[in-house]
Design a protein around this motif. Structure first.
Motif, PDB file in Angstrom:
ATOM      1  N   VAL A 303      45.314  43.568  35.015  1.00  0.00           N
ATOM      2  CA  VAL A 303      44.386  42.736  34.249  1.00  0.00           C
ATOM      3  C   VAL A 303      45.149  42.048  33.108  1.00  0.00           C
ATOM      4  O   VAL A 303      45.015  40.843  32.880  1.00  0.00           O
ATOM      5  CB  VAL A 303      43.222  43.583  33.679  1.00  0.00           C
ATOM      6  CG1 VAL A 303      42.317  42.731  32.799  1.00  0.00           C
ATOM      7  CG2 VAL A 303      42.411  44.223  34.805  1.00  0.00           C
ATOM      8  N   ALA A 304      45.981  42.820  32.417  1.00  0.00           N
ATOM      9  CA  ALA A 304      46.703  42.278  31.254  1.00  0.00           C
ATOM     10  C   ALA A 304      47.638  41.143  31.669  1.00  0.00           C
ATOM     11  O   ALA A 304      47.807  40.166  30.934  1.00  0.00           O
ATOM     12  CB  ALA A 304      47.493  43.393  30.569  1.00  0.00           C
ATOM     13  N   GLN A 305      48.218  41.277  32.842  1.00  0.00           N
ATOM     14  CA  GLN A 305      49.112  40.210  33.287  1.00  0.00           C
ATOM     15  C   GLN A 305      48.338  38.907  33.497  1.00  0.00           C
ATOM     16  O   GLN A 305      48.799  37.820  33.151  1.00  0.00           O
ATOM     17  CB  GLN A 305      49.817  40.632  34.580  1.00  0.00           C
ATOM     18  CG  GLN A 305      51.013  39.771  34.809  1.00  0.00           C
ATOM     19  CD  GLN A 305      52.160  40.474  35.492  1.00  0.00           C
ATOM     20  OE1 GLN A 305      52.079  41.656  35.828  1.00  0.00           O
ATOM     21  NE2 GLN A 305      53.221  39.743  35.720  1.00  0.00           N
ATOM     22  N   LYS A 306      47.128  39.057  34.026  1.00  0.00           N
ATOM     23  CA  LYS A 306      46.270  37.870  34.213  1.00  0.00           C
ATOM     24  C   LYS A 306      45.831  37.322  32.848  1.00  0.00           C
ATOM     25  O   LYS A 306      45.763  36.104  32.642  1.00  0.00           O
ATOM     26  CB  LYS A 306      45.071  38.262  35.090  1.00  0.00           C
ATOM     27  CG  LYS A 306      44.177  37.138  35.516  1.00  0.00           C
ATOM     28  CD  LYS A 306      44.875  35.944  36.129  1.00  0.00           C
ATOM     29  CE  LYS A 306      45.012  36.015  37.632  1.00  0.00           C
ATOM     30  NZ  LYS A 306      45.633  34.792  38.213  1.00  0.00           N
ATOM     31  N   VAL A 307      45.558  38.218  31.890  1.00  0.00           N
ATOM     32  CA  VAL A 307      45.198  37.775  30.529  1.00  0.00           C
ATOM     33  C   VAL A 307      46.324  36.901  29.956  1.00  0.00           C
ATOM     34  O   VAL A 307      46.078  35.811  29.431  1.00  0.00           O
ATOM     35  CB  VAL A 307      44.958  38.984  29.594  1.00  0.00           C
ATOM     36  CG1 VAL A 307      44.929  38.565  28.120  1.00  0.00           C
ATOM     37  CG2 VAL A 307      43.657  39.690  29.953  1.00  0.00           C
ATOM     38  N   LEU A 308      47.551  37.393  30.088  1.00  0.00           N
ATOM     39  CA  LEU A 308      48.691  36.629  29.548  1.00  0.00           C
ATOM     40  C   LEU A 308      48.808  35.283  30.247  1.00  0.00           C
ATOM     41  O   LEU A 308      49.048  34.259  29.616  1.00  0.00           O
ATOM     42  CB  LEU A 308      49.991  37.401  29.786  1.00  0.00           C
ATOM     43  CG  LEU A 308      50.463  38.360  28.706  1.00  0.00           C
ATOM     44  CD1 LEU A 308      51.846  38.893  29.066  1.00  0.00           C
ATOM     45  CD2 LEU A 308      50.517  37.682  27.334  1.00  0.00           C
ATOM     46  N   GLU A 309      48.594  35.303  31.570  1.00  0.00           N
ATOM     47  CA  GLU A 309      48.743  34.058  32.321  1.00  0.00           C
ATOM     48  C   GLU A 309      47.693  33.025  31.879  1.00  0.00           C
ATOM     49  O   GLU A 309      48.014  31.872  31.594  1.00  0.00           O
ATOM     50  CB  GLU A 309      48.606  34.369  33.826  1.00  0.00           C
ATOM     51  CG  GLU A 309      49.036  33.233  34.714  1.00  0.00           C
ATOM     52  CD  GLU A 309      48.046  32.987  35.831  1.00  0.00           C
ATOM     53  OE1 GLU A 309      47.458  31.893  35.867  1.00  0.00           O
ATOM     54  OE2 GLU A 309      47.854  33.914  36.664  1.00  0.00           O
TER      55      GLU A 309
END
Ligand SMILES: Cc1ncc(COP(=O)(O)O)c(C=O)c1O
Length: 416
Positions: A303-309
């Motif tokens: 989820v966090a990786q998508k948040v950063l993206e």
């Protein structure tokens, strides 16, 4: 009239959880039990819709249940190679997020330790700087807030540490007024401080803006006295100020950055301590120096990786600048017409409004609630409210927020 579901939730809160908090809010007419939530809106279980201008400190920077984040979490749940993970072993998901975080950070950040919440991540930051410097003392700001865990609590305001007898070891924590470089000089002069920890714009104090040159001055004094600099970006990070990390936007390179809240996308708890090679040197030599079973849970990493993206997309950054400039215009106009609004503090989408009475923030919070907007008073300054617009707000939402702030502030000024 309360629905049965709502009455049950309120009763459970009073019976098992936090009766004092329930009473405090009800005393000022707020009995919210959050039911449906979508985008930047919340619905009370009774159906009342609220524009969420609190976002739980930025946890919902991208809105509630952002469809791409929900899909990322669903995808991770359906992936037979993912669950919480085992913190003793390398993990694809954790490694990929760590790489993205280091790439996002100012020069010098090289390592990542994951945690399950902001307080824990601050504790890791403080442990790391102590170990790196061999010094114990931590200098922080009066009115700063870093969480309610052990070391984070001791670094924060007396309001929360004193009742729990959690001031830390005698002499190990020094608090200085935010914005005062002379006071910082005096605190660092003995040469025994491991680090200065600061929120670049202290949230609970009402988003006090750092005076011109202050953060660069803090960096210079840390360097002069051999102390490291920890930026607590739990509220100011992840794009709110226009820069991904607020401290970077001020042109200052910290040794440690703490991120939490928004990193979770509001869907899966995760936090991170980003460390320079020197601050994280213990990671090379001590295999079990710090462990956290849920720190960097793999589902949260996805989820966090998508948040950063999403946060670093050009369209998102452009939108932050657009909404911020609309709000700057609107709030300047409001302040000119309504002297009860004494001061507007704004950097991007980090906004504090200070009123002409020491309890003005409580009254405005209450009136906003009646008018369908949830914004919270600054915990250490009841004369101010925190305003936390979303990174993905559109023009209509921005206009609605400004109109409601105008109406609420006008109503409060008339009545008081
Ligand atoms: C600036 C700051 N640091 C740390 C924390 C602690 O985060 P958590 O509640 O996830 O422990 C908070 C929480 O509000 C915060 O605002």
């Amino acid at each position: 009239m309360s629905s049965e579901r709502k009455a049950r939730a309120l009763a459970h809160n009073d019976r098992y959880l936090s009766p004092a908090k329930g009473e405090l809010f009800r005393a000022i007419g707020i009995d919210l039990v959050i039911g449906r939530r979508e985008g930047y809106s919340l619905w009370d279980l009774d159906g009342k819709e609220l524009l969420d201008l609190h976002l739980n400190g930025g946890t919902y920077n991208l809105g509630h249940r952002h469809p791409e984040l929900v899909a990322a979490l669903r995808g991770a749940l359906d992936d037979e190679c993912l669950d919480v993970g085992n913190h003793h072993f390398p993990s694809e998901a954790r490694g990929a997020l760590a790489e993205a975080l280091v790439a996002s950070a100012p020069e010098g950040i090289a390592r990542v330790v994951f945690a399950s919440g902001g307080g824990e991540a601050v504790d890791v930051a403080i442990k790391s700087v102590r170990r790196a410097t061999g010094r114990r003392r931590i200098v922080s700001a009066e009115g700063g807030y870093h969480g309610h865990t052990g070391l984070a609590l001791a670094a924060g305001a007396a309001r929360f540490r004193a009742p729990f007898l959690s001031d830390g070891d005698p002499g190990a924590f020094t608090h200085v007024p935010f914005g005062d470089l002379d006071a910082l000089d005096r605190a660092l002069a003995p040469g025994d401080a491991a680090a200065v920890i600061l929120e670049p714009i202290p949230a609970t104090a009402g988003f006090l803006l750092p005076p011109e040159g202050y953060l660069a001055g803090v960096r210079a004094r840390c360097d002069a006295h051999g102390a490291l600099l920890i930026a607590d970006e739990v509220q100011t990070g992840l794009g709110r100020t226009g820069a991904l990390w607020a401290i970077d936007g001020y042109g200052v390179r910290p040794d440690v950055i703490v991120s939490a809240k928004g990193l979770s996308g509001g869907l899966y708890p995760i936090a991170a301590t980003l460390l320079s090679e020197a601050a994280g040197a213990w990671l090379r030599t001590d295999s079990h120096g710090h462990v956290s079973t849920f720190g960097g849970a793999e589902l949260g990493c996805r989820v966090a990786q998508k948040v950063l993206e999403i946060t670093t997309r050009e369209a998102t950054r452009d939108n932050v600048l657009f909404v911020a400039s609309r709000l700057a215009e609107g709030l300047a106009d409001l302040a000119a017409r309504r002297p009860f609004l004494r001061e507007v503090r704004q950097r991007g989408l980090v906004i504090g409004l200070s009123f002409a009475r020491p309890d003005g923030g409580v009254h405005v919070m209450r009136r906003l609630y009646d008018l369908g907007v949830w914004a919270i008073v600054a915990g250490f300054d009841y004369g101010a409210i925190q305003v936390k617009p979303g990174l993905l707000w559109d023009e209509a939402t921005t206009a609605r927020a400004l109109e409601t702030l105008d109406a609420a502030i006008g109503d409060v000024a008339r009545v008081l």
